[in-house]
Design a protein around this motif. Sequence first.
Motif, short mmCIF file in Angstrom:
data_model
loop_
_atom_site.label_atom_id
_atom_site.label_comp_id
_atom_site.label_asym_id
_atom_site.label_seq_id
_atom_site.Cartn_x
_atom_site.Cartn_y
_atom_site.Cartn_z
N THR A 246 0.84 -1.20 0.00
CA THR A 246 0.00 0.00 0.00
C THR A 246 0.88 1.25 0.00
OG1 THR A 246 -0.15 0.09 2.43
CG2 THR A 246 -1.84 -1.17 1.27
N GLY A 247 0.50 2.19 -0.86
CA GLY A 247 1.11 3.51 -0.87
C GLY A 247 0.01 4.55 -0.84
N ILE A 248 -0.89 4.42 0.15
CA ILE A 248 -2.04 5.32 0.29
C ILE A 248 -2.00 5.95 1.66
CG2 ILE A 248 -3.49 4.11 -1.39
CD1 ILE A 248 -4.81 2.61 0.90
N ALA A 266 1.19 -10.52 4.09
CA ALA A 266 2.27 -9.76 4.73
C ALA A 266 2.22 -8.35 4.14
CB ALA A 266 3.62 -10.40 4.46
N HIS A 267 2.12 -7.36 5.00
CA HIS A 267 1.87 -5.98 4.55
C HIS A 267 3.16 -5.18 4.45
CE1 HIS A 267 -0.23 -1.86 5.40
NE2 HIS A 267 0.08 -2.01 4.14
N LEU A 268 3.39 -4.59 3.28
CA LEU A 268 4.49 -3.66 3.08
C LEU A 268 3.89 -2.28 2.86
CD1 LEU A 268 6.76 -5.73 0.64
CD2 LEU A 268 6.88 -5.60 3.13
N LYS A 269 4.08 -1.38 3.81
CA LYS A 269 3.44 -0.07 3.79
C LYS A 269 4.41 1.01 3.34
CE LYS A 269 1.01 3.21 6.81
NZ LYS A 269 0.57 3.48 8.21
N PHE A 270 3.94 1.87 2.40
CA PHE A 270 4.74 2.97 1.89
C PHE A 270 3.91 4.26 1.99
CE2 PHE A 270 6.36 -0.83 -0.11
CZ PHE A 270 7.74 -0.64 -0.10
N PRO A 271 4.56 5.43 1.89
CA PRO A 271 3.83 6.70 1.96
C PRO A 271 2.85 6.87 0.80
CG PRO A 271 6.19 7.03 2.31
CD PRO A 271 6.02 5.63 1.83
N GLU A 280 13.82 -0.67 -3.95
CA GLU A 280 12.59 -1.09 -3.26
C GLU A 280 11.88 -2.19 -4.03
OE1 GLU A 280 11.34 3.04 -0.97
OE2 GLU A 280 10.83 2.76 -3.08
N LEU A 281 11.84 -2.06 -5.34
CA LEU A 281 11.22 -3.11 -6.16
C LEU A 281 11.98 -4.42 -6.02
CD1 LEU A 281 10.44 -1.06 -9.40
CD2 LEU A 281 8.77 -1.96 -7.77
N LYS A 282 13.29 -4.34 -5.91
CA LYS A 282 14.10 -5.55 -5.75
C LYS A 282 13.78 -6.24 -4.43
CE LYS A 282 18.92 -7.14 -5.80
NZ LYS A 282 20.35 -6.73 -5.93
N VAL A 283 13.62 -5.43 -3.36
CA VAL A 283 13.27 -6.00 -2.05
C VAL A 283 11.90 -6.65 -2.10
CG1 VAL A 283 12.71 -5.41 0.34
CG2 VAL A 283 14.74 -4.42 -0.74
N ILE A 284 10.94 -5.98 -2.76
CA ILE A 284 9.58 -6.53 -2.88
C ILE A 284 9.62 -7.87 -3.62
CG2 ILE A 284 7.32 -6.19 -3.93
CD1 ILE A 284 7.73 -3.17 -3.44
N LYS A 285 10.38 -7.92 -4.71
CA LYS A 285 10.47 -9.17 -5.48
C LYS A 285 11.07 -10.29 -4.64
CE LYS A 285 11.02 -6.79 -9.92
NZ LYS A 285 11.96 -6.42 -11.00
N GLN A 286 12.07 -9.97 -3.83
CA GLN A 286 12.70 -10.98 -2.98
C GLN A 286 11.72 -11.49 -1.93
OE1 GLN A 286 16.11 -8.83 -1.53
NE2 GLN A 286 17.42 -9.46 -3.25
N LYS A 287 10.95 -10.58 -1.34
CA LYS A 287 9.98 -10.97 -0.32
C LYS A 287 8.82 -11.76 -0.91
CE LYS A 287 10.75 -7.26 3.06
NZ LYS A 287 11.08 -8.16 4.19
N ALA A 288 8.43 -11.38 -2.14
CA ALA A 288 7.28 -12.03 -2.76
C ALA A 288 7.63 -13.41 -3.31
CB ALA A 288 6.74 -11.14 -3.88
N GLY A 289 8.80 -13.55 -3.90
CA GLY A 289 9.12 -14.84 -4.53
C GLY A 289 8.09 -15.17 -5.58
N ASN A 290 7.44 -16.32 -5.42
CA ASN A 290 6.39 -16.74 -6.34
C ASN A 290 4.99 -16.42 -5.83
OD1 ASN A 290 8.16 -17.87 -8.28
ND2 ASN A 290 8.36 -19.73 -7.04
N LYS A 298 -4.84 2.50 -7.15
CA LYS A 298 -3.96 3.65 -7.36
C LYS A 298 -2.50 3.22 -7.42
CE LYS A 298 -3.33 6.62 -3.95
NZ LYS A 298 -3.57 7.73 -3.00
N ASP A 299 -2.09 2.33 -6.51
CA ASP A 299 -0.71 1.85 -6.52
C ASP A 299 -0.42 0.99 -7.76
OD1 ASP A 299 0.10 2.98 -4.01
OD2 ASP A 299 -1.09 1.45 -3.00
N PHE A 300 -1.43 0.28 -8.22
CA PHE A 300 -1.27 -0.56 -9.40
C PHE A 300 -0.84 0.28 -10.60
CE2 PHE A 300 -2.78 -2.84 -13.16
CZ PHE A 300 -2.34 -4.13 -12.91
N MET A 301 -1.35 1.52 -10.67
CA MET A 301 -1.00 2.39 -11.79
C MET A 301 0.50 2.66 -11.85
SD MET A 301 -3.81 2.92 -13.34
CE MET A 301 -4.66 1.44 -12.78
N ARG A 302 1.15 2.69 -10.67
CA ARG A 302 2.59 2.95 -10.62
C ARG A 302 3.43 1.68 -10.68
NH1 ARG A 302 2.79 4.64 -5.57
NH2 ARG A 302 0.56 4.96 -5.32
N LEU A 303 2.85 0.56 -10.28
CA LEU A 303 3.62 -0.68 -10.15
C LEU A 303 3.48 -1.62 -11.35
CD1 LEU A 303 2.93 -1.49 -6.38
CD2 LEU A 303 5.16 -0.97 -7.40
#
Length: 338
Positions: A246-248, A266-271, A280-290, A298-303
């Motif tokens: 979430t970035g809301i 598992a929640h990853l919260k951003f401003p 940050e995207l690299k960390v998210i990918k590592q945490k998410a795996g498969n 709104k966040d989907f538009m940026r991600l």
Amino acid sequence: MRSFRLLLLPFSILYGAIVFVRNWMFDKGWLKSTSYDFPVICVGNLSVGGTGKSPMIEYLIRLTKEKYKVATLSRGYKRKTSGFLVANAETIATDIGDEPLQFYSKFTDEIIVSVEAQRTVGIEALQNLPNAPAVILLDDAFQHRKVTAGFNILLTPYHDLYVNDFMLPAGNLREPRSGAKRADVIVVTKCPQGVSESKMLQITRKLRPKGHQKVFFTTISYAETIQSENDKLLLSSLKDEFILITGIANPKPLLQHLNDEGVSYAHLKFPDHHHFSESELKVIKQKAGNKRILTTEKDFMRLQGSLRNLYYLPIEVAFLANEEAFQKEVEDFIDLMI
């Protein structure tokens, strides 16, 4: 944290006084404000973020687009461009901002989606288009006093009413509570589903609307399905833990909904309106795996395009009572101006 914000009250008083004088000068006509002879509807708030402006803009689009040519005009918060822009098929979030891109992605050629920091400039540019709109919806322009919208919709969240808040930096108000007098309707957003009529009456009395103002109550209606660029899944079908990003401004209602659905995440919260860096995207990918990744629309538009297995959960505004009365207020204003 609360005690620290109380220490900031002197700064809030000073800031509030400056904004009060500015508003007073606009009210007296000593600062210029432009009004229009066609329908300009403003959706805004007194506080910073998290009141549900985007779902309300989308509600108004659905209400009006079949009958009128509609345009949205936003500032384009955190975009990397400047000046007046109209969204098209090649537009990305950094061109116009995540929320305008969200409007365009949903309604595409049904409406005009535009951005311009100076709303008077944006309105003039829209009127000069070959397919000029009949109705303009101003997104987050309640404090933009250089424009006098014909109809003002003021939003305030159920759990964070402006009457209970303070001016920045001690609180979250961008202008004094007295600014609410400019609204034509006040909408209490993000209400619990089961809020009683007596509670609504209690809140209405607390807001102390002026004689010309009506108060309405809405909640967030979450879709049953989550969506990716080319896939849909029932939210209830998610049996394995997923990553929530979430970035809301206020993710609490979403978290409550997911908890009520009994899903594991598992929640990853951003401003709010956060632009994700490569690290940050690299960390998210590592945490998410498969695992699947769920985010807000709104966040989907940026991600989108940056992460695999990315989904969003659509939301809409749902009125708890008197929806037809709200629609009539809007439609009567438009019919009066056209």
